[in-house]
Design a protein around this motif. Structure first.
Motif, PDB file in Angstrom:
ATOM      1  N   ALA A 200      -8.728 -17.446 -14.481  1.00 49.64           N
ATOM      2  CA  ALA A 200      -8.378 -16.302 -13.950  1.00 49.64           C
ATOM      3  C   ALA A 200     -10.049 -15.088 -13.967  1.00 49.64           C
ATOM      4  O   ALA A 200     -10.221 -14.706 -13.021  1.00 49.64           O
ATOM      5  CB  ALA A 200      -7.685 -15.019 -14.562  1.00 49.64           C
ATOM      6  N   ALA A 201     -10.757 -15.140 -15.482  1.00 50.56           N
ATOM      7  CA  ALA A 201     -12.416 -14.349 -15.139  1.00 50.56           C
ATOM      8  C   ALA A 201     -13.193 -15.167 -14.082  1.00 50.56           C
ATOM      9  O   ALA A 201     -13.658 -14.428 -14.537  1.00 50.56           O
ATOM     10  CB  ALA A 201     -12.116 -14.477 -16.553  1.00 50.56           C
ATOM     11  N   GLY A 202     -12.601 -15.998 -13.796  1.00 50.14           N
ATOM     12  CA  GLY A 202     -14.075 -17.220 -13.416  1.00 50.14           C
ATOM     13  C   GLY A 202     -13.559 -17.312 -11.583  1.00 50.14           C
ATOM     14  O   GLY A 202     -14.313 -17.687 -10.850  1.00 50.14           O
ATOM     15  N   GLY A 203     -12.510 -16.725 -10.823  1.00 51.77           N
ATOM     16  CA  GLY A 203     -12.320 -16.367  -9.845  1.00 51.77           C
ATOM     17  C   GLY A 203     -11.213 -17.976  -9.159  1.00 51.77           C
ATOM     18  O   GLY A 203     -11.296 -17.676  -8.460  1.00 51.77           O
ATOM     19  N   LYS A 204     -11.504 -18.205 -10.721  1.00 51.39           N
ATOM     20  CA  LYS A 204     -10.335 -19.531  -9.777  1.00 51.39           C
ATOM     21  C   LYS A 204      -9.031 -19.970 -10.147  1.00 51.39           C
ATOM     22  O   LYS A 204      -8.380 -18.699 -10.418  1.00 51.39           O
ATOM     23  CB  LYS A 204     -10.437 -20.951 -10.815  1.00 51.39           C
ATOM     24  N   CYS A 205      -8.503 -20.390  -8.722  1.00 50.05           N
ATOM     25  CA  CYS A 205      -7.008 -20.916  -8.929  1.00 50.05           C
ATOM     26  C   CYS A 205      -7.021 -22.455  -9.512  1.00 50.05           C
ATOM     27  O   CYS A 205      -6.128 -23.153  -8.558  1.00 50.05           O
ATOM     28  CB  CYS A 205      -6.777 -20.197  -7.312  1.00 50.05           C
ATOM     29  N   LYS A 206      -7.170 -22.498  -9.887  1.00 55.55           N
ATOM     30  CA  LYS A 206      -7.272 -23.539 -10.751  1.00 55.55           C
ATOM     31  C   LYS A 206      -6.171 -24.116 -11.574  1.00 55.55           C
ATOM     32  O   LYS A 206      -5.495 -23.487 -12.332  1.00 55.55           O
ATOM     33  CB  LYS A 206      -8.167 -24.158 -11.309  1.00 55.55           C
TER      34      LYS A 206
END
Length: 112
Positions: free
Chosen positions: A93-99
């Protein structure tokens, strides 16, 4: 429940505006549901947080029912694994990913 292992593609402005809400989704999943329901990014991470919370509740119920081995082995190891998954989700989430999270991240309970 819908199992899917594909990453959600969120808009860069949505990610920038809702990173804090997405991170909170792993601590208190209902906060993004109330404060950022228009954000696909925050809803994605709120869903991951809800799945994590339900897994935590289920594991703790099962581990308390099973005497000794549940209390001393299953419960602590499963709680540690879920804690690690929560940290991984917060990092995503902090890295802007939706993994999706490993093992449990493919389930969708909240539509985003």
């Amino acid at each position: 429940m819908n199992a899917e292992n594909t990453e959600l593609q969120a808009e860069p402005t949505d990610i920038a505006n809702n990173k804090g809400m997405a991170i909170l989704g792993y601590i208190l999943f209902f906060i993004p549901l109330l404060a950022a329901k228009q954000s696909r990014f925050a809803m994605y991470h709120a869903n991951q947080g809800l799945i994590l919370f339900l897994a935590l509740v289920a594991i703790n119920i099962v581990s308390t029912i099973i005497p000794v081995i549940g209390w001393l082995l299953i419960g602590p190891l499963a709680n540690l694994a879920l804690f690690i998954l929560a940290i991984l989700g917060i990092v995503n989430a902090a890295g802007g990913k939706c993994k999706p999270l490993p093992l449990i991240g493919g389930f969708k309970l909240i539509h985003h």
